[in-house]
Design an enzyme around this catalytic site. Structure first.
Site, mmCIF file in Angstrom:
data_model
loop_
_atom_site.group_PDB
_atom_site.id
_atom_site.type_symbol
_atom_site.label_atom_id
_atom_site.label_comp_id
_atom_site.label_asym_id
_atom_site.label_seq_id
_atom_site.Cartn_x
_atom_site.Cartn_y
_atom_site.Cartn_z
ATOM 1 C CD GLN B 125 -2.565 1.118 2.741
ATOM 2 O OE1 GLN B 125 -2.129 0.483 3.699
ATOM 3 N NE2 GLN B 125 -3.730 1.727 2.763
ATOM 4 C CE1 TYR B 127 -3.717 4.039 -0.704
ATOM 5 C CE2 TYR B 127 -4.835 4.607 1.332
ATOM 6 C CZ TYR B 127 -4.864 4.064 0.077
ATOM 7 O OH TYR B 127 -6.038 3.551 -0.406
ATOM 8 C CB SER B 128 2.514 6.945 4.563
ATOM 9 O OG SER B 128 1.376 6.435 5.194
ATOM 10 C CB SER B 160 3.645 -2.860 5.540
ATOM 11 O OG SER B 160 3.561 -1.993 6.641
ATOM 12 C CD GLU B 243 -5.315 0.237 6.676
ATOM 13 O OE1 GLU B 243 -5.541 1.197 5.916
ATOM 14 O OE2 GLU B 243 -4.193 -0.019 7.123
ATOM 15 C CB SER B 365 -2.933 8.121 14.672
ATOM 16 O OG SER B 365 -3.620 9.353 14.574
ATOM 17 C CG ASN B 366 -5.573 5.390 19.433
ATOM 18 O OD1 ASN B 366 -5.758 4.511 18.600
ATOM 19 N ND2 ASN B 366 -5.452 5.151 20.730
ATOM 20 C CD GLU B 367 -3.328 10.660 18.847
ATOM 21 O OE1 GLU B 367 -2.969 9.933 17.892
ATOM 22 O OE2 GLU B 367 -3.021 10.407 20.031
HETATM 23 C C1 FAD Z 1 4.102 -0.441 11.334
HETATM 24 C C2 FAD Z 1 3.560 0.541 10.364
HETATM 25 C C3 FAD Z 1 3.198 0.097 9.101
HETATM 26 C C4 FAD Z 1 2.734 0.986 8.162
HETATM 27 N N1 FAD Z 1 2.429 0.529 6.922
HETATM 28 C C5 FAD Z 1 2.047 1.398 5.956
HETATM 29 C C6 FAD Z 1 1.822 0.979 4.633
HETATM 30 O O1 FAD Z 1 1.943 -0.205 4.320
HETATM 31 N N2 FAD Z 1 1.471 1.877 3.706
HETATM 32 C C7 FAD Z 1 1.318 3.181 4.011
HETATM 33 O O2 FAD Z 1 0.988 3.956 3.125
HETATM 34 N N3 FAD Z 1 1.534 3.651 5.259
HETATM 35 C C8 FAD Z 1 1.894 2.791 6.241
HETATM 36 N N4 FAD Z 1 2.120 3.231 7.521
HETATM 37 C C9 FAD Z 1 2.047 4.676 7.776
HETATM 38 C C10 FAD Z 1 0.901 5.108 8.646
HETATM 39 O O3 FAD Z 1 -0.297 5.047 7.958
HETATM 40 C C11 FAD Z 1 1.228 6.531 9.136
HETATM 41 O O4 FAD Z 1 2.345 6.417 9.995
HETATM 42 C C12 FAD Z 1 0.102 7.177 9.859
HETATM 43 O O5 FAD Z 1 -0.927 7.494 8.958
HETATM 44 C C13 FAD Z 1 0.538 8.438 10.620
HETATM 45 O O6 FAD Z 1 1.196 9.341 9.805
HETATM 46 P P1 FAD Z 1 2.610 9.961 10.213
HETATM 47 O O7 FAD Z 1 3.494 8.812 10.530
HETATM 48 O O8 FAD Z 1 3.022 10.867 9.136
HETATM 49 O O9 FAD Z 1 2.355 10.747 11.535
HETATM 50 P P2 FAD Z 1 1.807 12.249 11.652
HETATM 51 O O10 FAD Z 1 0.630 12.396 10.759
HETATM 52 O O11 FAD Z 1 2.925 13.188 11.487
HETATM 53 O O12 FAD Z 1 1.324 12.237 13.133
HETATM 54 C C14 FAD Z 1 2.174 12.457 14.261
HETATM 55 C C15 FAD Z 1 1.294 12.545 15.507
HETATM 56 O O13 FAD Z 1 0.403 13.645 15.364
HETATM 57 C C16 FAD Z 1 -0.927 13.215 15.503
HETATM 58 N N5 FAD Z 1 -1.776 14.002 14.608
HETATM 59 C C17 FAD Z 1 -1.643 14.217 13.284
HETATM 60 N N6 FAD Z 1 -2.646 14.937 12.811
HETATM 61 C C18 FAD Z 1 -3.460 15.186 13.844
HETATM 62 C C19 FAD Z 1 -4.683 15.885 14.013
HETATM 63 N N7 FAD Z 1 -5.344 16.443 13.002
HETATM 64 N N8 FAD Z 1 -5.225 15.937 15.264
HETATM 65 C C20 FAD Z 1 -4.595 15.346 16.310
HETATM 66 N N9 FAD Z 1 -3.453 14.671 16.217
HETATM 67 C C21 FAD Z 1 -2.898 14.600 14.992
HETATM 68 C C22 FAD Z 1 -0.904 11.759 15.103
HETATM 69 O O14 FAD Z 1 -1.987 11.042 15.638
HETATM 70 C C23 FAD Z 1 0.414 11.308 15.682
HETATM 71 O O15 FAD Z 1 0.249 11.059 17.043
HETATM 72 C C24 FAD Z 1 2.600 2.345 8.490
HETATM 73 C C25 FAD Z 1 2.937 2.788 9.777
HETATM 74 C C26 FAD Z 1 3.413 1.904 10.706
HETATM 75 C C27 FAD Z 1 3.777 2.411 12.060
#
Ligand code: FAD
Lengths: 381, 382
Positions: B125, B127-128, B160, B243, B365-367
């Site tokens: 996937q 996306y990120s 992943s 998902e 995320s939880n948030e």
């Molecule tokens: C083990 C693992 C596997 C993954 N696999 C994949 C994959 O296969 N494909 C893929 O595309 N992605 C994958 N991801 C990525 C995952 O989807 C992102 O890490 C996730 O969406 C969070 O984005 P970020 O890491 O940029 O954190 P950020 O968006 O920068 O967030 C940082 C913190 O800020 C908080 N935050 C952000 N925005 C807000 C808001 N509006 N209000 C309150 N709090 C907020 C978040 O909750 C978090 O606590 C994976 C992540 C992990 C850990």
């Protein structure tokens, strides 16, 4: 029965079948009555009054709508409906914090129904004489620990006399029969029916922290009684489980109602030029409460299914639901006060009614710590 | 076929397969263990596919098999109960498959679904990105149309299984001037081609299952775009809904196994005598009961599928619960949990403790889940 077994219980294959059409109708008709006659303004008036509840409403719901006979089997003169009909009524009463004896009475009717043939004469009377019931289990020092029940029952067959003191009895104000747990000469525990107006019975009703729920002490001195459960059975446990079920169902519904009201307020109350519900700190707390409410609802629904199917997990599920639902109501109500700010701290506002009801639901029929230990034991932990 | 017959069938099949040729794969793979037994698990995917256990509820023309929602949950329950190997194909089956069924053209379905149901194709996937995580609409990876192809430039991160995957579903910007949700497209990109570089990232577990993926002139066929050009956001949101979908209803059984293991350990080493620990264990038991009853309730009301909101509630519940259990697992173990095997080799409790921190981050995320519940369920203002 152990739940934490090597063969965990699956989710699929235990679906709740569609609730009967009739249950939906019953719910609709009681909602109509309660919306008109039992809003929280009315509760505010009643709870500081002498009686603590609305006898006219009680009369309307019992004599006119016949709610006490809903789940009494047809051959005993009742409507013979599913357990969920009574639980739906308990939920609607709980959502509105309606003071009075109907929910406690329905819980006792459900318990009597689960007791089998020995309770049939009582159930027939419930319908014939529009009998409101109450349940008296707790004792000083023992709380709701059935093992420590000290009230004595002497006699045989149909003629019994009870001596002892029951505390924290809810719903006696309108009750015509109190179901009392007591121990016979052989040490066996049983459930006995007592008329609260009997010469050997003295009822003292107290003012209570939760003003929506009056509690009484019932002194029994050689009070005339009839036995309701079958000797050697688990009657007292059945009664306790149903009291817990009532508290769980009421609390799940009240938690939902309290959250809804709070969310509505957050949408309209403005500070710093915007609705306070747009502040993420508050949103996230509401979201967590919504998750908790969904979880409570699920345990309550599961319990209703258990009661309906007569499943062997009844005691476990009643304890679990009582614990989860009352803790949830407490959490939601506590946050409701905080999220309403100053107005939430006023007597005039409704938030404290939910808060106080939450505490009474938590502490009645076993405190959270006690019930949690029980859940653990029942789960084999 | 009754649900009980269905359960007996899948249970029997798993038992046979996992006590025979795939005995060595039992308990391998899955969260924090994706580095284990790749070859064998790849073969396992094909074995599952041949027996028709991939794509339950999908049309049979694509290799699926008819199954009710309840049966799908039963399948996941039995899979977890048997400790069958972690699915290399879980994103293929749980994410891309449903997306194609909902948004794909007949040609795309015919082209890609059989590769999934046969266990042949592994998908990841995309996306990120470094600057687009929770705010997925910040995607920058560009795809420029040239004739029948898109040429892709940019970078994805946290992808992943990218190092094992044959294909990637990639959200990219096809309209150069666009911002946010507009101008995005959803492309199906072969991983084995020049112009794609996969660089594993070491996680806090010391192992690696996610990666950086660099696109430098990689190519995707225009006919492999899902949904209209510029409307990739809608498709991507559809995938996110899947998902958090059906498989999560079946995961209680796996959770129960983990909890049982922690409780058994607490009995064994005396941690059970510690009132504070015992209370947390009972709390975990109660939390799991709540999730189980919630799942039953969802299943009863779900009909054709789960709504995004219900999925958000269950995501928040299970992710938080599992993270707490991870902590409890090492607390029950005590200071002994501080010793690892050679090469930072982790046991179950340690893996659970460390990996479960990811549960509350990925998949929204939880948030983010709280925002969704507050705004869409409770109707609180943005
Ligand atoms: C083990 C693992 C596997 C993954 N696999 C994949 C994959 O296969 N494909 C893929 O595309 N992605 C994958 N991801 C990525 C995952 O989807 C992102 O890490 C996730 O969406 C969070 O984005 P970020 O890491 O940029 O954190 P950020 O968006 O920068 O967030 C940082 C913190 O800020 C908080 N935050 C952000 N925005 C807000 C808001 N509006 N209000 C309150 N709090 C907020 C978040 O909750 C978090 O606590 C994976 C992540 C992990 C850990």
């Amino acid at each position: 029965m152990t739940h934490a077994s090597a063969d965990p219980q699956p989710v699929a294959g235990t679906l709740r079948p569609e609730a009967a059409e009739e249950v939906a109708q019953i719910r609709a008709s009681i909602v109509e009555v309660l919306d008109e006659q039992a809003d929280l303004r009315r509760t505010h008036e009643l709870m500081v009054g002498a009686q603590g509840h609305d006898p006219r409403l009680h009369e309307l719901l019992t004599a006119e709508l016949g709610l006490l006979g809903l789940v009494v089997p047809e051959h005993l003169g009742g409507l013979g409906l599913d357990v969920s009909a009574a639980t739906a009524v308990i939920e609607e009463l709980g959502a509105r914090l309606v003071p009075g004896a109907l929910a406690t009475s329905l819980a006792a009717v459900l318990a009597a129904r689960a007791l089998g043939p020995s309770a049939e004469p009582l159930l027939a009377r419930v319908v014939d004489e529009q009998l409101t019931l109450a349940s008296a289990l707790a004792e000083d020092g023992a709380g709701w620990d059935l093992e420590r029940t000290a009230t004595r029952a002497t006699g045989t067959g149909d003629e019994w006399a009870l001596t002892g003191t029951k505390t924290l009895v809810a719903g006696v104000e309108a009750a015509r029969v109190v179901l009392v747990t007591a121990r016979d000469a052989g040490g066996g525990l049983g459930v006995y029916a007592v008329d609260p107006t009997d010469a050997g019975v003295d009822v003292r009703t107290h003012m209570t922290l939760d003003q929506t729920r009056r509690l009484s002490t019932v002194h029994l001195r050689e009070a005339a009684a009839t036995r309701v459960d079958a000797p050697g059975g688990e009657g007292p446990r059945v009664l306790l489980d149903h009291v817990r079920a009532m508290l769980a169902l009421e609390s799940a519904a009240a938690a939902r109602a309290c959250l809804d009201r709070t969310v509505e307020y957050l949408k309209v109350r403005e500070q710093f030029g915007r609705p306070i519900g747009s502040f993420q700190a508050l949103k996230h707390r509401c979201a967590d409460l919504a998750v908790a409410v969904a979880g409570a609802r699920a345990t309550a629904d599961h319990l209703v299914t258990t009661l309906r199917t007569g499943s062997a997990t009844r005691s476990h599920d009643a304890a679990l639901a009582k614990l989860v639902c009352t803790d949830t109501l407490m959490a939601v109500a506590a946050e409701a006060i905080q999220l309403h700010g100053g107005i939430g701290f006023t007597f005039e506002h409704d938030a404290h009614l939910f808060f106080k009801r939450g505490k009474s639901a938590q502490l009645l029929a076993g405190s959270p710590a006690t019930v949690r230990a029980e859940v653990a034991a029942l789960a084999g932990l | 076929m009754s649900d009980e017959q269905f359960r007996a069938e899948i249970r029997g099949w798993l038992h046979e397969a996992l006590s025979g040729p795939f005995a060595g794969a039992v308990g391998t793979g899955g969260e924090g263990r994706e580095h284990e037994a790749h070859e064998l698990r790849r073969e396992w995917e094909r074995h599952l596919g041949r027996a028709g256990w991939i794509g339950l509820g999908w049309p049979s023309e694509y290799g699926g098999r008819p199954a009710t929602l309840a049966q799908q949950v039963i399948y996941h329950e039995e899979y977890a109960r048997a400790a069958a190997p972690g699915r290399l194909g879980h994103m293929s089956e749980q994410l891309l498959g449903p997306t194609l069924l909902a948004f794909g053209t007949p040609e795309q379905k015919a082209r890609f679904l059989p590769g999934i149901t046969s266990g042949e194709d592994i998908w990841c996937q995309g996306y990120s990105e470094p600057d687009a995580g929770s705010d997925l609409a910040g995607v920058r990876t560009r795809a420029e149309r040239r004739g029948d192809s898109y040429v892709i430039t940019g970078q994805k991160v946290w992808t992943s299984l990218a190092h094992l995957a044959d294909w990637c579903f990639v959200l990219c910007r096809t309209d150069p001037g666009s911002t946010r949700h507009a101008g995005l497209s959803y492309l199906l990109v072969p991983m084995h081609q020049p112009g794609i570089t996969v660089r594993p990232i070491t996680q806090l577990t010391g192992t690696s299952e996610f990666n950086e993926v660099f696109f430098d002139g990689a190519v995707a066929a225009v006919e492999h775009r899902v949904g209209a050009e510029g409307e990739g956001w809608k498709v991507a949101m559809g995938t996110l809904g899947f998902e958090r979908g059906v498989s999560t209803l079946g995961q209680q059984i796996g959770f129960r196994r983990r909890l049982d293991a922690v409780i058994a350990r607490a009995h064994e080493n005396g941690a059970w005598q510690e009132p504070a620990l015992r209370d947390r264990l009972v709390e975990a038991y109660i939390g799991l009961e709540v999730m189980r009853h919630s799942a039953v309730r969802l299943l009863a009301s779900a009909g054709a599928g789960l709504s995004g909101l219900e999925a958000s509630i269950s995501k928040l519940q299970w992710a938080t619960w599992n993270r707490s259990l991870g902590e409890l697992a090492v607390d029950v173990e005590g200071a002994g949990a501080l010793l690892t095997g050679p090469g930072y080799e982790l046991d179950d409790a340690q893996t659970h403790f460390l990996f479960s921190r990811a549960n509350t981050i990925y998949g929204g995320s939880n948030e983010i889940q709280r925002n969704i519940i507050a705004e869409r369920l409770l109707g609180l203002p943005r």
